[in-house]
Design an enzyme around this catalytic site. Sequence first.
Site, PDB file in Angstrom:
ATOM      1  N   ASP A 139       9.464  14.941  -3.842  1.00  0.00           N
ATOM      2  CA  ASP A 139       9.937  13.709  -4.450  1.00  0.00           C
ATOM      3  C   ASP A 139      11.423  13.476  -4.162  1.00  0.00           C
ATOM      4  OD1 ASP A 139       9.602  11.455  -5.955  1.00  0.00           O
ATOM      5  OD2 ASP A 139       9.728  12.455  -7.891  1.00  0.00           O
ATOM      6  N   GLN A 154      -3.497   3.594  -2.651  1.00  0.00           N
ATOM      7  CA  GLN A 154      -2.663   2.990  -3.688  1.00  0.00           C
ATOM      8  C   GLN A 154      -2.303   1.571  -3.240  1.00  0.00           C
ATOM      9  OE1 GLN A 154      -0.976   5.315  -6.589  1.00  0.00           O
ATOM     10  NE2 GLN A 154      -3.158   5.549  -6.144  1.00  0.00           N
ATOM     11  N   MET A 195       0.868  -1.192   0.000  1.00  0.00           N
ATOM     12  CA  MET A 195       0.000   0.000   0.000  1.00  0.00           C
ATOM     13  C   MET A 195       0.896   1.231   0.000  1.00  0.00           C
ATOM     14  SD  MET A 195      -2.790   1.212   2.877  1.00  0.00           S
ATOM     15  CE  MET A 195      -1.638   1.136   4.229  1.00  0.00           C
ATOM     16  N   ASN A 196       0.471   2.298  -0.710  1.00  0.00           N
ATOM     17  CA  ASN A 196       1.131   3.593  -0.492  1.00  0.00           C
ATOM     18  C   ASN A 196       0.100   4.693  -0.277  1.00  0.00           C
ATOM     19  OD1 ASN A 196       1.540   2.834  -3.491  1.00  0.00           O
ATOM     20  ND2 ASN A 196       2.040   4.980  -3.639  1.00  0.00           N
ATOM     21  N   ASP A 197       0.086   5.741  -1.033  1.00  0.00           N
ATOM     22  CA  ASP A 197      -0.656   6.961  -0.681  1.00  0.00           C
ATOM     23  C   ASP A 197      -2.137   6.733  -0.348  1.00  0.00           C
ATOM     24  OD1 ASP A 197       1.643   7.461  -2.165  1.00  0.00           O
ATOM     25  OD2 ASP A 197       0.666   8.734  -3.618  1.00  0.00           O
ATOM     26  N   TRP A 218       5.806  -2.141  -4.684  1.00  0.00           N
ATOM     27  CA  TRP A 218       5.009  -1.230  -5.505  1.00  0.00           C
ATOM     28  C   TRP A 218       4.846  -1.775  -6.920  1.00  0.00           C
ATOM     29  CZ3 TRP A 218       5.484   1.708  -9.944  1.00  0.00           C
ATOM     30  CH2 TRP A 218       4.579   2.777 -10.102  1.00  0.00           C
ATOM     31  N   TRP A 253      -3.177   6.100 -10.262  1.00  0.00           N
ATOM     32  CA  TRP A 253      -2.378   6.756  -9.243  1.00  0.00           C
ATOM     33  C   TRP A 253      -3.224   7.716  -8.410  1.00  0.00           C
ATOM     34  CZ3 TRP A 253       2.932   7.910 -12.056  1.00  0.00           C
ATOM     35  CH2 TRP A 253       3.554   6.678 -12.314  1.00  0.00           C
ATOM     36  N   THR A 254      -2.508   8.577  -7.709  1.00  0.00           N
ATOM     37  CA  THR A 254      -3.155   9.317  -6.621  1.00  0.00           C
ATOM     38  C   THR A 254      -4.148  10.365  -7.097  1.00  0.00           C
ATOM     39  OG1 THR A 254      -1.614   8.814  -4.913  1.00  0.00           O
ATOM     40  CG2 THR A 254      -2.518  11.009  -4.823  1.00  0.00           C
TER      41      THR A 254
HETATM   42  N1  DQQ Z   1       2.441   7.830  -5.508  1.00  0.00           N
HETATM   43  C1  DQQ Z   1       3.206   9.029  -5.584  1.00  0.00           C
HETATM   44  C2  DQQ Z   1       2.335   9.909  -6.390  1.00  0.00           C
HETATM   45  C3  DQQ Z   1       1.811   8.977  -7.411  1.00  0.00           C
HETATM   46  C4  DQQ Z   1       1.588   7.724  -6.651  1.00  0.00           C
HETATM   47  C5  DQQ Z   1       3.552   9.582  -4.232  1.00  0.00           C
HETATM   48  C6  DQQ Z   1       1.942   6.472  -7.394  1.00  0.00           C
HETATM   49  O1  DQQ Z   1       3.014  10.998  -6.955  1.00  0.00           O
HETATM   50  O2  DQQ Z   1       0.604   9.458  -7.989  1.00  0.00           O
HETATM   51  O3  DQQ Z   1       3.934   8.563  -3.357  1.00  0.00           O
HETATM   52  O4  DQQ Z   1       1.706   5.331  -6.616  1.00  0.00           O
END
Ligand code: DQQ
Length: 639
Positions: free
Chosen positions: A340, A144, A126-128, A152, A187-188
Site C-alpha cells: 500500500d 473492481q 476499474m481497479n483490481d 474510484w 472490495w477485492t
Molecule cells: N483495492 C485495493 C484493495 C481493496 C480494493 C487494492 C478497493 O486493498 O480491497 O487496490 O477497491
Amino acid sequence: MDTNPSHTSSDPPYTPLLDNPSPARIRRPFNGFAAILASLIFLLSLVALIINQSQESLPEQNQNRSPSTPRPTESFSKPEPRGVAQGVSPKSNPSFFSDKVSYNWTNAMFSWQRTAYHFQPEKNWMNDPDGPLFHKGWYHLFYQYNPDSAVWGNITWGHAVSTDLIHWLYLPFAMVPDHWYDINGVWTGSATLLPDGQIMMLYTGSTNESVQVQNLAYPANLSDPLLIDWVKYPNNPVITPPNGTETDEFRDPTTAWMGPDGTWRITIGSRHNKSIGISLVYQTSNFTTYELLEGVLHAVPGTGMWECVDFYPVAINGSTGLDTSAYGAGIKHVLKASLDDTKRDHYAIGVYDPVTDKWTPDNPKEDVGIGLQVDYGRYYASKTFYDQNTQRRILWGWINETDTETDDLDKGWASVQTIPRKVLYDNKTGTNILQWPVEEIESLRLRSTDFTEIVVGPGSVVPLDIGQATQLDIFAEFEVEIISETKHEKYGCSGGAVDRSALGPFGLLVVADQTLSELTPIFFRPVNTTEGIVETYFCADETRSSKASDVYKQVYGSTVPVFTDEKFQMRVLVDHSIVESFAQGGRRVITSRIYPTKAIYGDARLFLFNNATGVNVKATLKIWELNSAFIHPFLFDQN
Ligand code: DQQ
C-alpha cells in the site's frame, strides 16, 4: 515458449539513420563495418540529438495534429485522492502535477489510448482483478468497478466471460454494494472451487462504518456456465477484524487451500504496529465460520500494509501450474503482497510448512516487499488463479493510470487489465517466477515480419519498416559485439535510454513518431561490474513517451539474469497506450501506460536503437501485427 524468432535472409538487414532522422524509410543493404565507421560521424551527431531530447528540453506543448476539435485547456485543479476517506489508500494517481497545466487533449488522442486487445470496461473506472476462475467452459473475470464515474468509488463487481482469456464479453454486474456490510464497497476477493463443484467467493466489504469485513457469496445457479446471479450469504460478515488489528487494515482474502488436516485456510493482508506488513491465516471447514490461527503466515518489518496478498504453489521441475492446495516435495510457494505504501506488487519464493502454516523465504534478503517485484512498471493488485482446464496458473494485474483524475474524467474511463500471464517457477535461475502471455493471444496474430541479424552501430536508430505499429507482438533478440574497451560503467535504469555506457543501452523504441519527438525505449543495459562479471538491467523509459506534462513519466526497470549461453531476449506487446515487456522468457516484466500525443494512429512507428558507446548490436526480430479482440457485451438473445 517460443523466444526464438525464425531467421530470414531476404530482408535488407540495416538502414543507417543519417543526420536527418525523419524520412528514414529507405532500406539499404548493410556493407559491413567499414560502412559503420564511415557513418560514425553522422551517427554521433544523431546521438547528440537523442541526448538533447531529454524531457526538460521538450518543445512547447500544443502540437496537436489530431483531426478532432481540441478540448478547451483546463487548468489543473488538485483533486483529493479517492479512497482515503473510505479507509483505503488513494486509488488514482497521486497529485504529482499540482503545478502543471492540463494538456490540450483532443478526443482523437483519448480515443487512440483505448486498447484493442486488453481487457477494459466500456467506460468508467476499474481497479483490481477479482475472483478469476474457470467454470463450465468459460473463464470469468470480476473486477473492481465504479458504474458511475471514471474515478474510484461506489465499488461494484464488474463481470466478464471469455472462452479463451482474450475475447471477453461483458456481463451484468456480479455484486453491487447493497448491504450494511458492503455498502461502502464490494472490495477485492478471491474464488475457491470446492471438490464437489461449489464455488465460494470471499470478498472484503467496507461496511456502513467503513470497517473492513470479509463476506461470503456464491453462485445462485451452479449449472449456469455464465454464473450471472450471485447470492450473498445471509449471515455476512463471516470474519470481522481481530483484536489488535485496525478496522481499516484488514482486507482482500485469498483463494483457500486445503491443509493436511482436510480443512481450508485463507490468508488476509494487514499491518502490525504501523509498519510491519503481515498476512493472517484463518482456518475453516465450511466457509461460514473461521478460526484465526496463531501467529502469521509471514511478516516483513518496514513494508507497511499488505493488500491483495496472493499465495500459491509452483512446481520446481514442471511445465504446468499447480492447484492452490498442492504442497510437498518438489513444490515451492510464492507469497505476493501489494504494498500500500509504494503501490508495487512484490513477491518472494519460499517454503510453506502446512502443519505450522508458516512460510519462509528462500532468501531473507529478497523477502516480500524488499526483493523482487511481479512487474517493475505501472502494475498493482495482481491475483492468480489455477486454471483446471489447462493446468495453468494464470496471473492478472491492474494497470493503473498515470495521468490526472481530471483527464480520466474527460476521457471517461480509467485503467486496463494486463494480458493474463502464465506463471511458472524458473528452474534455471531458481530465484524467480517466469511470466508469459497466455498462448491464446496468438489467435490475434495477423501478418508477421522477420528481420534477421540487423547490425545497429553505436549511437544509431534503425526504423523497422512494418507500417503502423500500434498493435504488435514483438520477439527481439540481441547479440553484442564489443568494439571498444569499457572504462566507466553506469549501473541501473534510472538514467534512461539517453544515459550511454559502453555496453548499453540498446533495444526497441516503441510507439515512436517518425521524427522521434515521442518514443518509449524498452532496452537492455549490460554493465561490467567491478567483480568482473556482466550484470544486465532491463528497463522501460517513459520520459519522452508524451509531450504532455500532466502525465507521470518514469524510467522503470531492474536487473535480469542473463546466462552466458543466452542472447538478450525481449518480448513486447504493444496495444496503443499499453506496453507489456518481458525479458529473458519472463524473468522480469515491465508494464508501461503511456500517453503519446503525436505517435498515434498511423504515426506510431517502431525502431531499433543502440545507444551504447562500445558495442555493435545484432538484432533479430519477428513481429506480428495483432488483431483487435472486439470485446463487447454478451448478446443474450443469441445464446
Ligand atoms: N483495492 C485495493 C484493495 C481493496 C480494493 C487494492 C478497493 O486493498 O480491497 O487496490 O477497491
